[in-house]
Design a protein around this motif. Sequence first.
Motif, PDB file in Angstrom:
ATOM      1  N   UNK A  36       0.798  -1.239   0.000  1.00 52.37           N
ATOM      2  CA  UNK A  36       0.000   0.000   0.000  1.00 52.37           C
ATOM      3  C   UNK A  36       0.825   1.281   0.000  1.00 52.37           C
ATOM      4  N   UNK A  37       2.030   1.230   0.514  1.00 54.80           N
ATOM      5  CA  UNK A  37       2.816   2.472   0.564  1.00 54.80           C
ATOM      6  C   UNK A  37       3.630   2.700  -0.702  1.00 54.80           C
ATOM      7  N   UNK A  49       5.960  -2.352   5.559  1.00 57.51           N
ATOM      8  CA  UNK A  49       4.602  -2.926   5.537  1.00 57.51           C
ATOM      9  C   UNK A  49       4.534  -4.115   4.573  1.00 57.51           C
ATOM     10  N   UNK A  78      -6.790  -3.601   4.550  1.00 53.55           N
ATOM     11  CA  UNK A  78      -6.224  -2.479   3.783  1.00 53.55           C
ATOM     12  C   UNK A  78      -7.160  -1.905   2.714  1.00 53.55           C
ATOM     13  N   UNK A  81      -7.862  -1.451  -2.628  1.00 52.82           N
ATOM     14  CA  UNK A  81      -6.782  -0.837  -3.419  1.00 52.82           C
ATOM     15  C   UNK A  81      -5.513  -1.670  -3.414  1.00 52.82           C
TER      16      UNK A  81
ATOM     17  N   UNK B  69       4.359   0.068  11.893  1.00 57.16           N
ATOM     18  CA  UNK B  69       5.642  -0.329  11.299  1.00 57.16           C
ATOM     19  C   UNK B  69       6.581   0.865  11.106  1.00 57.16           C
ATOM     20  N   UNK B 100      -2.570   2.263   6.728  1.00 51.42           N
ATOM     21  CA  UNK B 100      -1.770   1.211   6.074  1.00 51.42           C
ATOM     22  C   UNK B 100      -1.175   0.254   7.096  1.00 51.42           C
ATOM     23  N   UNK B 123      -9.015   2.559   7.162  1.00 47.22           N
ATOM     24  CA  UNK B 123      -8.929   1.418   6.240  1.00 47.22           C
ATOM     25  C   UNK B 123      -9.082   1.924   4.806  1.00 47.22           C
ATOM     26  N   UNK B 124      -8.148   1.549   3.981  1.00 49.13           N
ATOM     27  CA  UNK B 124      -8.227   1.976   2.588  1.00 49.13           C
ATOM     28  C   UNK B 124      -7.504   3.289   2.309  1.00 49.13           C
TER      29      UNK B 124
END
Lengths: 161, 176
Positions: A36-37, A49, A78, A81, B69, B100, B123-124
Amino acid sequence: MRLLAVALAGLALAAAAAASEERPTPADIEDEVLCPTCETTLDQSDSPIAQRMKTFIRARIAAGDTKTEIKAKLVDEFGERILASPPREGFNLLAWWLPIAAVVAGAVALALLTWRWSRTRASGDPEGSDPSSGPEGSDPAPDLDPELERRLDEELARFEA
Amino acid sequence: LAVALVAALLGLLAWRLTHEEGGEVRAALERGERPAAPEFTLPRLDADGELSLASLRGKPVIVNFWASWCAPCEDEAPLLEAAWREHRDEGLVVVGIDYDDFRTDARRFAEKNGMTYPLVYDRGGDMAKRYGLKGVPETFFVDREGRLVGEPVVGGIDAREELRERFEAGLAAILS
């Protein structure tokens, strides 16, 4: 014989897909899920992540989850996406069907244009034209008026004399 | 028809690139304006139910994006907790937006770092987009009227003297 080979190949592919669904390897999932990042697939990323998600995937595989179950759990955390390919439902169906519709529309447009072009050519070459009526075949010389023809012959005779 | 369709798609792409979500908020802050803070209603991470920014109207709010994280997030967590404890009598609310992240990891992180201020879960990442987030951690300041003030702190609050000063300035602006 060829049909049998195709059928066997299809069966082999279906069996492999079923095995990947029921007993996935980390690689089966990591190339279908995005970090996601960094927005690359997990197998291309070493971000914190991404590493955590890879650990999660291995733990769920060890626990016996199927590929679909693991991806659903990741989506729950998450959001959609993180899926490299959008799910085939709702508005996302556009992403799957639009390119196919565009190709079909292009093919139909091309076929129509070809048909119109061939009809235009056909109408410029009327049926029944006598190919022996002139050197070009499709462009016969018009019949001359007898009086005009007589005068032309006289002029030619005078010229040759 | 085909040309019109291609032109429309190119126009849509250009519009999307020039109107990136959150970009307008950041641009307004950079011009020294006080844009309305993007509203949110997000599920609580530390309790049942949801928390909305609108419900905090009338109070100064620090909005801090974080993730378990993220090492700088761990470094700055005690500073946010200290600010919350010191100024909560003045109405200050610190809202930690986890982003995330796995929720179980986030809860473990919050417990380990003694975070007692309200925590929610994005979320998202929709809220991160609306705030034009550049990464985690990042901290925004919302005044009592629900407007963003000061400069967001991009990075750990205690990472550099400059960021620490920016945090203090933002906090003072919303408490005044």
